[in-house]
Design a protein around this motif. Structure first.
Motif, PDB file in Angstrom:
ATOM      1  N   PHE A  42       0.858  -1.182   0.000  1.00 52.20           N
ATOM      2  CA  PHE A  42       0.000   0.000   0.000  1.00 52.20           C
ATOM      3  C   PHE A  42       0.899   1.238   0.000  1.00 52.20           C
ATOM      4  O   PHE A  42       1.630   1.494   0.956  1.00 52.20           O
ATOM      5  N   ILE A  90      -8.211   8.587  -0.400  1.00 51.64           N
ATOM      6  CA  ILE A  90      -8.653   9.831   0.240  1.00 51.64           C
ATOM      7  C   ILE A  90      -9.519  10.652  -0.718  1.00 51.64           C
ATOM      8  O   ILE A  90     -10.585  11.164  -0.341  1.00 51.64           O
ATOM      9  N   HIS A 144      -1.682   4.961  -3.525  1.00 54.22           N
ATOM     10  CA  HIS A 144      -2.916   4.283  -3.139  1.00 54.22           C
ATOM     11  C   HIS A 144      -3.692   5.129  -2.127  1.00 54.22           C
ATOM     12  O   HIS A 144      -4.919   5.271  -2.217  1.00 54.22           O
ATOM     13  N   ARG A 145      -2.956   5.637  -1.134  1.00 52.61           N
ATOM     14  CA  ARG A 145      -3.598   6.455  -0.097  1.00 52.61           C
ATOM     15  C   ARG A 145      -4.259   7.681  -0.709  1.00 52.61           C
ATOM     16  O   ARG A 145      -5.367   8.064  -0.325  1.00 52.61           O
ATOM     17  N   ARG A 146      -3.588   8.278  -1.682  1.00 54.53           N
ATOM     18  CA  ARG A 146      -4.142   9.467  -2.333  1.00 54.53           C
ATOM     19  C   ARG A 146      -5.445   9.127  -3.054  1.00 54.53           C
ATOM     20  O   ARG A 146      -6.432   9.885  -2.955  1.00 54.53           O
ATOM     21  N   PRO A 196       1.869   5.539  -0.994  1.00 54.40           N
ATOM     22  CA  PRO A 196       1.242   6.862  -0.866  1.00 54.40           C
ATOM     23  C   PRO A 196       0.264   7.167  -1.992  1.00 54.40           C
ATOM     24  O   PRO A 196      -0.722   7.883  -1.784  1.00 54.40           O
ATOM     25  N   LYS A 251      -6.827  -5.843  -0.563  1.00 51.11           N
ATOM     26  CA  LYS A 251      -7.268  -4.531  -0.080  1.00 51.11           C
ATOM     27  C   LYS A 251      -8.484  -4.003  -0.836  1.00 51.11           C
ATOM     28  O   LYS A 251      -8.974  -2.931  -0.529  1.00 51.11           O
ATOM     29  N   ASN A 286     -11.081   2.289  -7.236  1.00 54.30           N
ATOM     30  CA  ASN A 286     -10.361   1.736  -6.088  1.00 54.30           C
ATOM     31  C   ASN A 286     -10.142   0.237  -6.215  1.00 54.30           C
ATOM     32  O   ASN A 286      -9.068  -0.259  -5.869  1.00 54.30           O
TER      33      ASN A 286
END
Length: 487
Positions: free
Chosen positions: A25, A34, A29-31, A27, A152, A144
């Motif tokens: 996972f 979010i 992916h995190r973006r 950054p 995930k 996603n």
């Protein structure tokens, strides 16, 4: 980066499926997660405003019960249509443009709703707003599912829908803050302006789906920069073509009937109807609770204020609990989704059979039951898109969403006719909800068996493709055009 097997660097072709599944996972992916949560937050905010502003609108426009029902139903009908249209367009032109345009249109329509002066204008604007809101969800799910590492995907969808639940809850808080001071019109003005600000942010930050680009055969020059953002440390310059080894050949036609046909190929012929049925049962239980939960609890002796707090806190807690439930589902399979509805059924029966109405356990039982119903619903949502090929994934999510909105329209109609007016009718409503949860369990358990066969079949096909690729070696380089049929 935890990469999987070597992905045929020798002949310059990259298996994007293995590349994405082998990542940790990151950054990036995190973006994506979010930004998607922000999209669904404002989606839920704009959609739920009408429920909280309706008392103010009723007093200003002198609406009767039938008019209020029509205003509420207009948004659901718009969502039903929008879920099909938006998801189909997202499979044709991409996830990013549909999300961008729907966010802009939702912002404009929410803002303009503040100028409504008649019930007819209000219904029209809520119908159009429902079209844009319904068109957002399936592309956001697909973006996603297609970006996240292995293990995930379902959790990501649940987190994305947590944004929707949080936005729906925030609609009540914002209404309580603005409407008594300025009027209900300014609630729509403020929320429309905030949603438009999000649309501007998305224009500069929201990426397209790499899997979708490969599935549609887009040029390597378009795909490579996007893949590099997932793991900037990986040198992708040696690759000049991309393919997806975990997706069987699918139709390249953008004909809507062909897209629908993709949802019933092979084991999907069994999985798709089971997803639809499970989502319908779950949505019926959820929307029956959200439509009449306060009235139910008022009939059973609670104050409107207490019932409202139980409903709002229980709904948000249920969405959060759904994320925890999906931690099990990702590792052990979709059958574990049934854990929440299975545990919820006894709580609903305790109420429906009138066993705990007068005791100290009444409120705890009501609250726990509400949380578990919400957690199960989050679990069902999480699997609506994961089994479909990238070229038709949004269409699959859109049709599942259509079934949910069909239940959203049916639940208040059936509930008003059968479960309002007396304590006994309310108890029957809880018993009916328990029956809906039993339907979820049956559908998901059956689906899990077909899902195992689908996964096994795809793994076998991927292993066969790997063996063939190794045998071909560098003597048979594969260009992007030749590989398009694998997408």
């Amino acid at each position: 980066m935890g990469r999987g097997p070597e992905m045929r660097a020798a002949d310059g072709s990259l298996d994007v499926a293995k590349f994405l599944q082998g990542l940790n996972f990151t950054p990036f992916h995190r973006r994506i997660l979010i930004l998607s949560c922000l999209v669904t937050f404002f989606d839920g905010l704009d959609f739920s405003l009408i429920a909280y502003t309706l008392p103010y609108i009723r007093d200003e426009m002198s609406l009767n019960e039938a008019m209020m029902g029509n205003v509420s139903a207009a948004a659901f009908i718009g969502q039903m249509i929008g879920s099909l249209v938006g998801s189909y367009i997202a499979d044709v032109i991409g996830r990013r443009p549909v999300i961008l345009w729907c966010t802009v249109l939702s912002a404009v329509l929410t803002f303009v709703t503040g100028f409504a002066q008649t019930p007819e204008m209000l219904m029209l604007l809520r119908l159009l707003g429902g079209l844009t809101i319904g068109g957002l969800l399936a592309p956001a799910w697909s973006l996603n599912v297609e970006a996240m590492p292995a293990g995930k995907r379902a959790t990501a969808v649940t987190i994305v829908m947590l944004g929707f639940s949080t936005g729906a809850a925030a609609a009540g808080w914002i209404t309580n803050w603005i409407a008594p001071l300025l009027s209900w019109h300014y609630v729509f003005f403020v929320c429309g302006a905030l949603t438009l600000a999000l649309a501007v942010l998305l224009q500069f930050t929201l990426p397209e789906s790499a899997r979708w680009l490969v599935a549609k055969g887009r040029p390597a020059a378009t795909v490579m920069p996007l893949l590099s953002r997932f793991d900037p440390g990986t040198d992708l310059s040696r690759y000049h073509s991309f393919y997806l080894s975990d997706e069987r050949s699918s139709s390249k036609s953008d004909n809507p009937l062909n897209k629908i046909g993709e949802l019933f190929k092979g084991w999907l012929a069994y999985i798709t109807p089971l997803i639809w049925a499970a989502y319908f049962f779950s949505s019926f239980a959820i929307y029956l609770k959200s439509s009449f939960g306060v009235l139910f609890l008022e009939e059973l002796g609670l104050s409107v204020q207490s019932a409202t707090w139980i409903g709002s806190i229980g709904g948000l807690t249920g969405a959060i609990a759904g994320v925890a439930l999906l931690a099990l589902t990702e590792k052990r399979g979709p059958a574990w989704i049934t854990l929440a509805p299975a545990v919820a059924i006894p709580f609903l029966l305790l109420v429906g059979l009138g066993i705990i109405l007068d005791g100290a356990l009444f409120i705890p039982v009501i609250f726990i039951g509400s949380v578990l119903v919400g957690a199960g619903h989050a679990g069902v949502i999480s699997i609506t898109s994961v089994y479909y090929p990238s070229a038709a994934r949004a269409t699959g999510g859109g049709w599942a969403s259509f079934m949910a909105k069909f239940a959203a329209v049916a639940a208040p109609l059936v509930g008003a006719a059968l479960f309002l007016g007396s304590e006994q009718k309310v108890l029957h409503g809880y018993l009916f909800s328990a029956a809906c949860l039993a339907g979820i369990i049956v559908c998901i358990l059956a689906l899990s068996q077909f899902a195992k066969r689908l996964v096994a079949e795809r793994e076998a096909e991927q292993a066969l493709a790997d063996e063939r690729d190794e045998a071909d070696g560098a003597a048979h380089p594969i260009n992007l055009t030749a590989r398009e049929s694998q997408a």
